[in-house]
Design an enzyme around this catalytic site. Structure first.
Site, PDB file in Angstrom:
ATOM      1  N   ASP A  51     -31.309 -20.686 -47.977  1.00 52.00           N
ATOM      2  CA  ASP A  51     -31.021 -21.354 -49.258  1.00 52.00           C
ATOM      3  C   ASP A  51     -29.648 -20.903 -49.781  1.00 52.00           C
ATOM      4  OD1 ASP A  51     -31.675 -18.824 -50.112  1.00 52.00           O
ATOM      5  OD2 ASP A  51     -33.095 -19.465 -51.653  1.00 52.00           O
ATOM      6  N   SER A  52     -28.957 -20.037 -49.018  1.00 54.95           N
ATOM      7  CA  SER A  52     -27.530 -19.773 -49.262  1.00 54.95           C
ATOM      8  C   SER A  52     -26.766 -21.094 -49.196  1.00 54.95           C
ATOM      9  CB  SER A  52     -26.983 -18.780 -48.231  1.00 54.95           C
ATOM     10  OG  SER A  52     -27.362 -19.145 -46.913  1.00 54.95           O
ATOM     11  N   ASP A  90     -35.744 -21.803 -45.124  1.00 52.58           N
ATOM     12  CA  ASP A  90     -35.944 -20.949 -46.298  1.00 52.58           C
ATOM     13  C   ASP A  90     -36.722 -21.722 -47.359  1.00 52.58           C
ATOM     14  OD1 ASP A  90     -35.448 -18.443 -47.237  1.00 52.58           O
ATOM     15  OD2 ASP A  90     -33.294 -18.731 -47.557  1.00 52.58           O
ATOM     16  N   LYS A 120     -39.163 -18.945 -44.258  1.00 55.03           N
ATOM     17  CA  LYS A 120     -38.846 -17.612 -44.801  1.00 55.03           C
ATOM     18  C   LYS A 120     -39.139 -17.605 -46.288  1.00 55.03           C
ATOM     19  CE  LYS A 120     -34.506 -15.973 -45.517  1.00 55.03           C
ATOM     20  NZ  LYS A 120     -34.548 -15.680 -46.975  1.00 55.03           N
ATOM     21  N   GLU A 122     -38.832 -14.984 -49.834  1.00 55.39           N
ATOM     22  CA  GLU A 122     -38.384 -13.730 -50.449  1.00 55.39           C
ATOM     23  C   GLU A 122     -39.540 -13.090 -51.218  1.00 55.39           C
ATOM     24  OE1 GLU A 122     -35.059 -14.457 -53.040  1.00 55.39           O
ATOM     25  OE2 GLU A 122     -33.869 -15.379 -51.445  1.00 55.39           O
ATOM     26  N   GLU A 189     -32.364  -7.064 -46.743  1.00 56.65           N
ATOM     27  CA  GLU A 189     -31.024  -7.414 -47.247  1.00 56.65           C
ATOM     28  C   GLU A 189     -30.496  -6.339 -48.188  1.00 56.65           C
ATOM     29  OE1 GLU A 189     -30.500 -11.416 -48.699  1.00 56.65           O
ATOM     30  OE2 GLU A 189     -28.470 -10.986 -49.403  1.00 56.65           O
TER      31      GLU A 189
END
Ligand code: KIV
Length: 272
Positions: A51-52, A90, A120, A122, A189
């Site tokens: 999602d960057s 993501d 993915k 977070e 991260e």
């Protein structure tokens, strides 16, 4: 139906095996067909449609405005270019935080509609139930602890996490809980190298580091950063393997100049 698997695509079993064999795992992000084809041809193990995307492709200040529709659109493009790498999509902000049921529905869309093989997410223990629900439905999950950019306003900035002992212990606990919930791998991260090493030794699933030092089982970078597309600043953890910003500017300036002085198109690039 043939029982033979004709695909050469990496699976989560291959990725887990790499940790057992001590073979480092390579991961880069991609957001479209053009870059994913190149990464795939080079033999990258996994491609993360991060999602960057929100920051490096869509021009937002954070990843928070990225939607499911944005992620599905770009994951479709990436998966069309990469027949060999394991593709991870993501889960964007609010696509899994609201309830485990919504998390499963959204995770499923990445496999059913967009050609991903994994998702993915977070976060730590607060999402254990969602990870368990998604993996129980047969969808592989990559976890992500340490700096979690979707919580940027709570964290207060893009900074190293787990420097103090209590924070480090929370990250260790979250990583273990994610493994127990069924995650097949975990991103670490922006955490100190020693903490990442400790987590890597304590888990049976592979750790994939970004700004987490050399002892992780694998590494991930944002492809735009490592190719040098962005030239405003370079975070400490990024190694630039190319300077595409300069290369592109050079090419575009040459093109502008050629058109202005009528040297393009020349005979070679015209039709009789
Ligand atoms: O969104 C992303 O690209 C990521 C990587 C930096 C791990 O989460």
């Amino acid at each position: 139906m043939s029982s033979q698997n004709k695909s050469s695509r990496k699976t989560i079993l291959d990725i887990k095996k790499m940790k057992e064999l001590g073979e480092k795992i390579t991961v880069l992000t991609a957001y479209d067909y053009a870059i994913s084809s190149i990464l795939d041809e080079c033999g990258i193990d996994m491609i993360l449609v991060g999602d960057s995307l929100g920051m490096v492709v869509l021009g937002y200040d954070t990843t928070l405005p990225v939607t499911m529709e944005d992620m599905l659109h770009h994951t479709k493009s990436v998966s069309r270019g990469a027949p060999n790498s394991l593709i991870i999509a993501d889960m964007p902000f609010l696509s899994y935080q609201v309830s485990p049921e919504l998390a499963l529905t959204n995770a499923g869309r990445f496999l059913q509609e967009a050609g991903a093989q994994a998702v993915k997410m977070e976060g730590g223990k607060e999402y254990a139930e969602a990870v368990h629900k998604i993996t129980s439905a047969g969808i592989p999950v990559m976890a992500h602890v340490g700096l979690t950019p979707q919580s940027i306003h709570q964290i207060g900035g893009f900074k190293v996490q787990g420097k103090k002992e209590d924070a480090a212990l929370r990250i260790i606990e979250d990583a273990r809980i994610m493994e127990d919930a069924g995650a097949f791998s975990i991103v670490l991260e922006l955490v100190p190298e020693k903490l990442a090493s400790e987590i890597t030794k304590s888990l049976s699933i592979p750790t994939i580091g970004i700004g987490a030092g050399i002892h992780c089982d694998g590494q991930v970078l944002v492809v735009n950063d490592m190719l040098g597309l962005f030239d405003k600043f370079t975070p400490k953890h990024v190694k630039k393997y190319a300077n595409l910003n300069q290369e592109i500017k050079k090419a575009v300036k040459n093109y502008i100049s050629d058109v202005k002085i009528s040297s393009f198109p020349d005979a070679e690039h015209s039709f009789k």
